[in-house]
Design a protein around this motif. Sequence first.
Motif, short mmCIF file in Angstrom:
data_model
loop_
_atom_site.label_atom_id
_atom_site.label_comp_id
_atom_site.label_asym_id
_atom_site.label_seq_id
_atom_site.Cartn_x
_atom_site.Cartn_y
_atom_site.Cartn_z
N TRP A 474 79.77 -34.04 -66.33
CA TRP A 474 78.49 -34.74 -66.19
C TRP A 474 77.78 -34.16 -64.96
CZ3 TRP A 474 82.19 -36.45 -69.18
CH2 TRP A 474 81.88 -37.29 -70.25
N ILE A 475 76.50 -33.81 -65.12
CA ILE A 475 75.77 -33.09 -64.07
C ILE A 475 74.78 -34.02 -63.38
CG2 ILE A 475 74.43 -31.02 -63.56
CD1 ILE A 475 77.14 -30.49 -64.92
N HIS A 476 74.82 -34.00 -62.04
CA HIS A 476 73.89 -34.82 -61.25
C HIS A 476 73.29 -33.97 -60.13
CE1 HIS A 476 75.10 -38.82 -62.86
NE2 HIS A 476 76.17 -38.14 -63.17
N GLY A 477 72.02 -34.26 -59.83
CA GLY A 477 71.35 -33.55 -58.74
C GLY A 477 69.89 -33.94 -58.68
N ASN A 478 69.13 -33.31 -57.76
CA ASN A 478 67.70 -33.66 -57.66
C ASN A 478 66.95 -33.07 -58.86
OD1 ASN A 478 66.73 -30.94 -57.08
ND2 ASN A 478 67.67 -31.18 -55.06
N GLU A 479 65.73 -33.56 -59.05
CA GLU A 479 64.97 -33.22 -60.26
C GLU A 479 64.73 -31.72 -60.39
OE1 GLU A 479 60.69 -34.45 -62.35
OE2 GLU A 479 61.45 -35.56 -60.62
N LYS A 480 64.39 -31.05 -59.27
CA LYS A 480 64.10 -29.62 -59.31
C LYS A 480 65.32 -28.81 -59.75
CE LYS A 480 62.51 -25.82 -56.35
NZ LYS A 480 62.12 -25.42 -54.97
N ASP A 481 66.47 -29.09 -59.13
CA ASP A 481 67.69 -28.36 -59.48
C ASP A 481 68.12 -28.66 -60.92
OD1 ASP A 481 67.92 -27.12 -57.01
OD2 ASP A 481 69.08 -28.77 -56.14
N MET A 482 67.96 -29.91 -61.31
CA MET A 482 68.34 -30.29 -62.68
C MET A 482 67.47 -29.58 -63.70
SD MET A 482 71.02 -32.20 -62.92
CE MET A 482 70.85 -32.91 -64.55
N ASP A 483 66.15 -29.49 -63.44
CA ASP A 483 65.25 -28.82 -64.37
C ASP A 483 65.63 -27.34 -64.53
OD1 ASP A 483 63.80 -31.06 -64.91
OD2 ASP A 483 62.19 -30.64 -63.47
N LYS A 484 65.94 -26.69 -63.42
CA LYS A 484 66.34 -25.28 -63.46
C LYS A 484 67.65 -25.12 -64.26
CE LYS A 484 67.48 -21.37 -60.45
NZ LYS A 484 67.73 -20.94 -59.06
N PHE A 485 68.59 -26.02 -64.00
CA PHE A 485 69.88 -25.97 -64.69
C PHE A 485 69.70 -26.15 -66.19
CE2 PHE A 485 73.79 -28.05 -66.24
CZ PHE A 485 74.74 -27.12 -65.83
N LYS A 486 68.88 -27.12 -66.58
CA LYS A 486 68.67 -27.42 -68.00
C LYS A 486 67.98 -26.26 -68.73
CE LYS A 486 66.97 -31.61 -67.11
NZ LYS A 486 66.43 -32.98 -67.30
N LYS A 487 67.16 -25.52 -68.03
CA LYS A 487 66.48 -24.38 -68.65
C LYS A 487 67.41 -23.18 -68.81
CE LYS A 487 61.80 -25.46 -67.00
NZ LYS A 487 60.73 -25.06 -66.04
N MET A 488 68.30 -22.99 -67.84
CA MET A 488 69.11 -21.77 -67.81
C MET A 488 70.50 -21.94 -68.45
SD MET A 488 67.01 -19.71 -66.37
CE MET A 488 68.09 -18.31 -66.07
N GLN A 489 71.04 -23.13 -68.38
CA GLN A 489 72.42 -23.32 -68.84
C GLN A 489 72.50 -23.54 -70.35
OE1 GLN A 489 75.01 -23.03 -66.80
NE2 GLN A 489 76.57 -23.43 -68.35
N ARG A 490 73.40 -22.83 -70.97
CA ARG A 490 73.63 -23.05 -72.40
C ARG A 490 74.65 -24.16 -72.59
NH1 ARG A 490 75.75 -17.61 -74.60
NH2 ARG A 490 75.67 -18.76 -76.57
N ASN A 491 74.82 -24.60 -73.83
CA ASN A 491 75.85 -25.57 -74.22
C ASN A 491 75.73 -26.90 -73.46
OD1 ASN A 491 76.92 -23.55 -75.90
ND2 ASN A 491 78.09 -22.72 -74.20
N LEU A 492 74.51 -27.41 -73.45
CA LEU A 492 74.28 -28.73 -72.87
C LEU A 492 74.21 -29.78 -73.98
CD1 LEU A 492 71.55 -28.10 -70.14
CD2 LEU A 492 74.04 -28.18 -69.86
#
Length: 531
Positions: A474-492
Amino acid sequence: MKKYIDEVQSRRTFAIISHPDAGKTTLTEKLLYYGGAIREAGTVKGRKNSKHALSDWMEIEKQRGISVTSSALEFEYDGYKVNILDTPGHQDFSEDTYRTLTAADSATMLIDAAKGVEAQTKKLFKVCRMRGIPIFTFINKLDRQGRDPFELMEELEELLGIRSYPMNWPIGMGQSFAGIYDRHHKKIELFNPKDPGEIEIKDVSGPDDPIIDEIIGDAGLVSQFREEIELLDVAGDAYSEESIENGTLSPIFFGSAISNFGVQTFLETFLEMAPYPTERQSSKGPIKPIETEAFSGFVFKIQANMNPAHRDRIAFLRITSGTFKRGMSVNHVRLGKPMKISQPTQFLAQNRNIVEEAYAGDIIGLFDPGTFRIGDTLVEGDDFEFAEMPHFSPEHFAAITVKEALKHKSFEKGVKQLTEEGAIQLFQTYNKVIEQQIVGVVGVLQFEVLEYRLKHEYKVDVVLDRIPFSIARWIHGNEKDMDKFKKMQRNLVTDRDGRIVALFENDYQLRTAQDKYPDLAFYENSFTKPI
């Protein structure tokens, strides 16, 4: 107040844990037999049903010969009200066992005398130790050739890190098994291999009593027994109620559940020694049963279709404090609203009786129209929550689809209910053109149970396509980091509450993601701290 205290102090609520095939279900049946709940192992008292283990009520359990879900069983014995939580031994269903242990005040650890401490026993033992509950050990199958008792005790200490105190001691083993000596009550229980159920008990003054030579009749066996008892007295751990209470010393009982030998002695001594209902941690501090007359409890298990004729769903509630009365109104803390409980039940596996009154330590079943979740707190005239249930990160994943489109509604209902039971975890693909449902489980056998239950309880056939992931975070963090992660990370994927979860094939992929996104937290589940 006195009546309430007497009722609470008469309760004994414990779980039985073991590796598969150690004899756990057999031991449970024999305890029920002594409690008068059944006339013979495998049959309900007064019923003419087939002789499957009573605690294994689910059809697939009868077919496979294993327990795949926890059972709640209650009976009375010698003034005690006993609640047994019989748990699955197979490691693929360990999450259900772990949750059930949160409702227990003590545990009985069953060990096969020939096999000793096995893998699943170690896992379950760790949870008991984390909870700090007393652990009683029953070393089973003494009528078969097994390992040296001292070797088994040493293994308990080396593999589990717990000291032990034998409450009784075997005289011989396997073909030479003659009986057990009760160190606590100074009695000899004689074993009759021709009729194991016929148990003769002799009072003795101690291990040196000459009557032992007479009743055993084998000089070599008696001599070895006395040497072993002397070694225990000189070099063994001292009996300590405090150490037993805090879970650092385990009383050991030897016997044979299948032969019904040593079980009654274990039951009676256990009931004397085991704790009555203990406190539970909550958002307002510890809730102590003896000092708290206001009702409170928590849901530790949800089970659908216990009665196939009615397709009902039951929430298992551990009463933590106070008196429960049928028809009373309580606060459902998570939902923030009052509710009336009109048909509470108690269980002998799937057989149930309406309960008019119950006390701290008791396990009751509540009809659940979809209101409850595992971990929900119910309280009377207050507003606090008990500590979260333990959750496991799934290790096996599969995409799930229904074979017949016309059965989609039944499919969605079945998957939703089994998810709420905690039998599976359900995820939805995130940011995919084609949405897909993904099932996550701790053990692969859960896939088989999922298919079976959907087919037989909901009349739905499904296709499970295994996918090569073994880790969920489960991934947690601030909005900016989360947005970047969601765009770049596969298999979410997202869980049932819409939280972002990343799936990884191996530890290397997980470490790579952690290095790349150092400001994000990677949680093993939705409640624990970051790894």
